[in-house]
Design an enzyme around this catalytic site. Sequence first.
Site, PDB file in Angstrom:
ATOM      1  N   HIS A   1     -17.657  16.888  19.119  1.00 58.91           N
ATOM      2  CA  HIS A   1     -16.860  17.727  19.412  1.00 58.91           C
ATOM      3  C   HIS A   1     -16.674  18.909  18.237  1.00 58.91           C
ATOM      4  O   HIS A   1     -16.396  18.782  17.207  1.00 58.91           O
ATOM      5  CB  HIS A   1     -15.555  16.731  19.139  1.00 58.91           C
ATOM      6  CG  HIS A   1     -15.276  15.894  20.113  1.00 58.91           C
ATOM      7  ND1 HIS A   1     -14.892  16.031  21.329  1.00 58.91           N
ATOM      8  CD2 HIS A   1     -15.512  14.413  20.078  1.00 58.91           C
ATOM      9  CE1 HIS A   1     -15.009  14.891  21.979  1.00 58.91           C
ATOM     10  NE2 HIS A   1     -15.106  13.919  21.452  1.00 58.91           N
TER      11      HIS A   1
ATOM     12  N   ASN B   1     -21.516   4.919  18.555  1.00 52.98           N
ATOM     13  CA  ASN B   1     -20.969   6.016  18.584  1.00 52.98           C
ATOM     14  C   ASN B   1     -20.169   6.670  17.586  1.00 52.98           C
ATOM     15  O   ASN B   1     -19.205   6.073  17.155  1.00 52.98           O
ATOM     16  CB  ASN B   1     -20.273   6.183  20.196  1.00 52.98           C
ATOM     17  CG  ASN B   1     -20.008   7.568  20.512  1.00 52.98           C
ATOM     18  OD1 ASN B   1     -20.841   8.220  20.841  1.00 52.98           O
ATOM     19  ND2 ASN B   1     -18.685   7.547  20.994  1.00 52.98           N
TER      20      ASN B   1
ATOM     21  N   GLU C   1     -20.331  13.233  23.707  1.00 52.06           N
ATOM     22  CA  GLU C   1     -18.914  13.792  23.996  1.00 52.06           C
ATOM     23  C   GLU C   1     -18.858  15.356  23.620  1.00 52.06           C
ATOM     24  O   GLU C   1     -17.846  15.813  23.040  1.00 52.06           O
ATOM     25  CB  GLU C   1     -17.849  12.993  23.043  1.00 52.06           C
ATOM     26  CG  GLU C   1     -17.975  11.566  23.352  1.00 52.06           C
ATOM     27  CD  GLU C   1     -16.802  10.935  22.627  1.00 52.06           C
ATOM     28  OE1 GLU C   1     -15.692  11.486  22.285  1.00 52.06           O
ATOM     29  OE2 GLU C   1     -16.774   9.685  22.622  1.00 52.06           O
TER      30      GLU C   1
ATOM     31  N   ASP D   1     -18.243  18.961  23.379  1.00 52.26           N
ATOM     32  CA  ASP D   1     -17.540  20.265  23.745  1.00 52.26           C
ATOM     33  C   ASP D   1     -17.399  21.258  22.646  1.00 52.26           C
ATOM     34  O   ASP D   1     -17.533  20.905  21.431  1.00 52.26           O
ATOM     35  CB  ASP D   1     -15.879  20.078  24.077  1.00 52.26           C
ATOM     36  CG  ASP D   1     -15.123  18.946  23.401  1.00 52.26           C
ATOM     37  OD1 ASP D   1     -15.566  18.983  22.106  1.00 52.26           O
ATOM     38  OD2 ASP D   1     -14.320  17.979  23.927  1.00 52.26           O
TER      39      ASP D   1
ATOM     40  N   GLU E   1     -16.676   4.926  16.505  1.00 51.80           N
ATOM     41  CA  GLU E   1     -16.252   5.614  15.476  1.00 51.80           C
ATOM     42  C   GLU E   1     -15.664   4.645  14.280  1.00 51.80           C
ATOM     43  O   GLU E   1     -14.567   4.293  13.963  1.00 51.80           O
ATOM     44  CB  GLU E   1     -14.554   6.202  15.890  1.00 51.80           C
ATOM     45  CG  GLU E   1     -14.974   7.306  16.832  1.00 51.80           C
ATOM     46  CD  GLU E   1     -13.855   8.038  17.355  1.00 51.80           C
ATOM     47  OE1 GLU E   1     -12.680   7.672  16.993  1.00 51.80           O
ATOM     48  OE2 GLU E   1     -13.788   8.729  18.451  1.00 51.80           O
TER      49      GLU E   1
HETATM   50  O1  G3I Z   1      -1.621   7.487  30.848  1.00 45.61           O
HETATM   51  C1  G3I Z   1      -0.405   7.866  30.098  1.00 45.61           C
HETATM   52  C2  G3I Z   1       0.563   8.243  30.800  1.00 45.61           C
HETATM   53  O2  G3I Z   1       1.143   7.190  31.691  1.00 45.61           O
HETATM   54  C3  G3I Z   1       1.813   8.505  29.677  1.00 45.61           C
HETATM   55  O3  G3I Z   1       2.844   9.303  30.123  1.00 45.61           O
HETATM   56  C4  G3I Z   1       1.192   9.571  28.694  1.00 45.61           C
HETATM   57  C5  G3I Z   1       2.115   9.812  27.516  1.00 45.61           C
HETATM   58  O4  G3I Z   1       1.600  10.110  26.336  1.00 45.61           O
HETATM   59  O5  G3I Z   1       0.067   8.975  27.861  1.00 45.61           O
HETATM   60  C6  G3I Z   1      -0.983   8.541  28.924  1.00 45.61           C
HETATM   61  O6  G3I Z   1      -2.052   8.203  28.323  1.00 45.61           O
HETATM   62  C7  G3I Z   1      -2.841   8.698  27.645  1.00 45.61           C
HETATM   63  C8  G3I Z   1      -4.180   8.799  28.074  1.00 45.61           C
HETATM   64  O7  G3I Z   1      -5.156   9.575  27.071  1.00 45.61           O
HETATM   65  C9  G3I Z   1      -4.402   9.370  29.489  1.00 45.61           C
HETATM   66  O8  G3I Z   1      -4.338  10.687  29.536  1.00 45.61           O
HETATM   67  C10 G3I Z   1      -2.567   8.618  26.122  1.00 45.61           C
HETATM   68  O9  G3I Z   1      -1.411   8.712  25.543  1.00 45.61           O
HETATM   69  C11 G3I Z   1      -3.568   9.141  25.338  1.00 45.61           C
HETATM   70  O10 G3I Z   1      -3.573   8.548  23.777  1.00 45.61           O
HETATM   71  C12 G3I Z   1      -5.014   8.982  25.909  1.00 45.61           C
HETATM   72  O11 G3I Z   1      -5.896   9.866  25.119  1.00 45.61           O
HETATM   73  C13 G3I Z   1      -7.405   9.630  25.238  1.00 45.61           C
HETATM   74  C14 G3I Z   1      -7.897   9.260  23.854  1.00 45.61           C
HETATM   75  O12 G3I Z   1      -9.280   9.313  23.945  1.00 45.61           O
HETATM   76  C15 G3I Z   1      -7.378   7.987  23.307  1.00 45.61           C
HETATM   77  O13 G3I Z   1      -7.949   6.793  23.975  1.00 45.61           O
HETATM   78  C16 G3I Z   1      -7.938  10.971  25.846  1.00 45.61           C
HETATM   79  O14 G3I Z   1      -7.501  11.157  26.989  1.00 45.61           O
HETATM   80  C17 G3I Z   1      -9.508  10.950  25.625  1.00 45.61           C
HETATM   81  O15 G3I Z   1      -9.860  12.073  25.889  1.00 45.61           O
HETATM   82  C18 G3I Z   1      -9.746  10.545  24.181  1.00 45.61           C
HETATM   83  O16 G3I Z   1     -11.243  10.429  24.080  1.00 45.61           O
HETATM   84  C19 G3I Z   1     -11.924  10.135  22.910  1.00 45.61           C
HETATM   85  C20 G3I Z   1     -12.977   9.158  23.045  1.00 45.61           C
HETATM   86  O17 G3I Z   1     -12.440   8.017  23.599  1.00 45.61           O
HETATM   87  C21 G3I Z   1     -13.515   8.788  21.734  1.00 45.61           C
HETATM   88  N1  G3I Z   1     -14.093  10.135  20.845  1.00 45.61           N
HETATM   89  C22 G3I Z   1     -13.046  11.084  20.794  1.00 45.61           C
HETATM   90  C23 G3I Z   1     -12.173  11.241  22.149  1.00 45.61           C
HETATM   91  C24 G3I Z   1     -11.050  12.596  22.176  1.00 45.61           C
HETATM   92  O18 G3I Z   1     -10.259  12.073  21.272  1.00 45.61           O
END
Ligand code: G3I
Length: 368
Positions: free
Chosen positions: A252, A216, A280, A282, A175
């Site tokens: 997405h 990506n 990715e 969906d 990104e």
């Molecule tokens: O694991 C912690 C947990 O301990 C805590 O209680 C909770 C509170 O917010 O957060 C949890 O972590 C989260 C993590 O996902 C695991 O679920 C983060 O806050 C959250 O920011 C994180 O989001 C991920 C995001 O990328 C940022 O890294 C999403 O799951 C994931 O699907 C998303 O994936 C991205 C790709 O990497 C890039 N392209 C877009 C895509 C969708 O946004």
Amino acid sequence: MVSAACSKSDDYLNSATPEDVVTQSTLADTSKTDTSGTPVVPVPVIPGAVTLRNNVPFPVGAAVNINLLQNDTAYRALVSREFSSITAESKMKISALHPSENVYKWENADYLVDFALSQHMRVHGHTLIWGSSLPTWIKEFKGDSVAWENLFRDYIHTVVSHFKGRVASWDVVNEPFKDDGTLKSTLWSQKLGSDYIARAFIYAHEADPNAVLFLNDYGHEYGNNKRRGIISYVKGLVARGIPIHGIGMQMHARYNLDDNSFVKAITEVGATGLKVHISELDIALNPSSNKSLVLTPELLDLQAAKYKLVFKTYNSLPKSQQFGITTWNVTDGDSWIPDNYNRPDWPLLFDAHYNKKPAYAAVLEAVK
Ligand code: G3I
């Protein structure tokens, strides 16, 4: 057309084709443990069964949640049965692998990789360099340009070397573009200069010359400016001999985006001659975030039609460019979209109870 700067081994690239799956042993190696000692329980791969991995003529992947993989047997079985490629949803990001300056944490990512390889699946690495999901220590890192370059190079070398031979490919930079097709300002570009992207690819290639390397980004299907900016930038990298092999189109998407937008995006990216990973995918059914939307058979059919279009269009690219299609998550129950946008939605091929949705049959129909 441009050609990739480095020739790749197609054997390695296609290490988990559907053909492999039907001829391989029906049960993966039972003696395997992951690197933390946790047994990797094998799941039968059923030769000849109608599954995505057996019936789609290119790799089909999913972004996988490690907690579900470890704790939900039905999820794990579905992932093994249906998919030939895995991307870690979060556990290969820098915040997970390198949470503090002197600490690398490999356990979760190694578990995922061991699982995938035990099931004869390809692993796609996501992601080395991204302006988001940065750990605090990097956001607060103080150093001159040499110190930043060392941090950047060492991180890429360390991670790609750790997974060398086990992770087939990487989203090297994730990104980096704005919607207008110019580069975003991120911590990386601010500290390293805008040519950090080229150096990221060089460092990744140094660490694993066999890895297939992608840039990506999202939104290729939403407008010409961003997509064309990315294509032009990537062509420039290739012309300089930078080892970049493909473009990751996150996709997405939403059910009511017109067909032409999907077709034009896939076709134009394909015209680069580079590998194309729909990385990715969906297809959201509630893009206007209606909190009380109810899922209907009509919506499911409209979604199925878009999935069919994407798989059919992708299948018409030259075989050598078909790196695969990866959905972002596995079922509607573990999709990132409902939480992220605080709305009901059903964007994937399986429902929250692991049942196949109409889109699943549409995908198989698309590639017949
Ligand atoms: O694991 C912690 C947990 O301990 C805590 O209680 C909770 C509170 O917010 O957060 C949890 O972590 C989260 C993590 O996902 C695991 O679920 C983060 O806050 C959250 O920011 C994180 O989001 C991920 C995001 O990328 C940022 O890294 C999403 O799951 C994931 O699907 C998303 O994936 C991205 C790709 O990497 C890039 N392209 C877009 C895509 C969708 O946004």
